[in-house]
Design a protein around this motif. Structure first.
Motif, PDB file in Angstrom:
ATOM      1  N   GLU A  63       6.191   0.807   5.244  1.00  0.00           N
ATOM      2  CA  GLU A  63       4.940   1.551   5.089  1.00  0.00           C
ATOM      3  C   GLU A  63       4.875   2.751   6.028  1.00  0.00           C
ATOM      4  OE1 GLU A  63       1.655  -1.165   5.360  1.00  0.00           O
ATOM      5  OE2 GLU A  63       2.296  -2.319   3.598  1.00  0.00           O
ATOM      6  N   ARG A 143      -3.735  -6.267   1.264  1.00  0.00           N
ATOM      7  CA  ARG A 143      -2.835  -5.619   0.317  1.00  0.00           C
ATOM      8  C   ARG A 143      -2.996  -6.261  -1.064  1.00  0.00           C
ATOM      9  NH1 ARG A 143      -2.827  -3.058   4.624  1.00  0.00           N
ATOM     10  NH2 ARG A 143      -1.015  -1.909   5.416  1.00  0.00           N
ATOM     11  N   ASP A 150       2.918  -9.758   0.491  1.00  0.00           N
ATOM     12  CA  ASP A 150       2.288  -8.842   1.442  1.00  0.00           C
ATOM     13  C   ASP A 150       2.925  -8.948   2.825  1.00  0.00           C
ATOM     14  OD1 ASP A 150       0.430  -8.054  -0.519  1.00  0.00           O
ATOM     15  OD2 ASP A 150      -0.986  -9.624   0.063  1.00  0.00           O
TER      16      ASP A 150
END
Length: 231
Positions: A63, A143, A150
């Motif tokens: 991310e 999420r 997740d």
């Protein structure tokens, strides 16, 4: 080659940003124990905890590199907590990859605060690892995938083991094998005195399949685990 492509996650060992992320299993790991429901039992519980952390940190790096979140936003942990985890359990050369000097502590919304509270209430008393996982799980639950995905885990059984280890009473209440994310939210609703569904029984609820259906799927780290490029 991007930093993300250098991640290689195997059962127990990963390589991120050119260095190893490892939970360093140190003894025989594959004896079976009835108390773990058939899971391979590790001699040191910390080995499994560090495996989970390696998975979470790999998702966090994914991310970060995609510009979707900072390290604290991806994990729900403070800068100090992340630094402590990295310096205690992982190579010092990995720390720079999380750009901790550039981040601030995460902002906690109402939903996340409620999830944290639920997990902390059921965490093992006096165990800092359980409190840490409560924060991580509460953040990753926001999420959109199955909770085990997740967290970057390899399958649902790893999440079941994590919850049974650090939140045993809470995990034991999931007698109907409800999906873990649905179960956590149902416990929040129960605490607030209302139900997610007005049907008289779960099987009559239109959400039944969504709550109790299969949690099959591919790990978000599967391409990394197999060594596949992420183009």
């Amino acid at each position: 080659m991007s930093d993300l492509r250098q991640i290689r996650v195997f059962s127990g060992t990963g390589i991120t940003r050119g260095v190893r992320i490892s939970y360093r299993p140190s003894r025989q790991r594959h004896s079976q124990s009835p108390s773990t429901g058939g899971w391979p039992r590790m001699d040191l519980e910390m080995d499994f905890d560090e495996h989970v952390l390696a998975c979470v940190l790999s998702r966090a790096l994914e991310e970060i590199e995609a510009g979707e979140a900072t390290a604290t936003e991806a994990t729900g942990l403070s800068r100090v907590e992340l630094l402590d985890i990295l310096t205690r359990s992982f190579p010092t050369s990995l720390i720079h990859g999380f750009s901790l000097e550039e981040v601030t502590d995460p902002e906690i919304g109402t939903e996340e605060e409620l999830l944290r509270g639920l997990l902390l209430t059921h965490a093992r008393p006096g165990d800092p690892a359980s409190a840490r996982f409560a924060k991580i799980i509460a953040r990753r639950a926001l999420r959109n995938d199955h909770l085990w995905q997740d967290l970057g885990l390899f399958d649902r059984s790893e999440l079941s083991r994590l919850l049974a280890t650090h939140f045993p009473n809470l995990a034991a209440g999931n007698t109907g094998n409800m999906k873990w994310k649905k179960y956590l939210y149902s416990k929040l609703c129960e605490a607030e005195g209302f139900s997610l569904c007005a049907a008289p029984s779960c099987r009559e609820c239109h959400e039944f399949k969504g709550c109790f259906g299969s949690e099959e799927g591919e790990s978000r780290l599967a391409p990394i685990k197999s060594g596949t490029d992420l183009d």
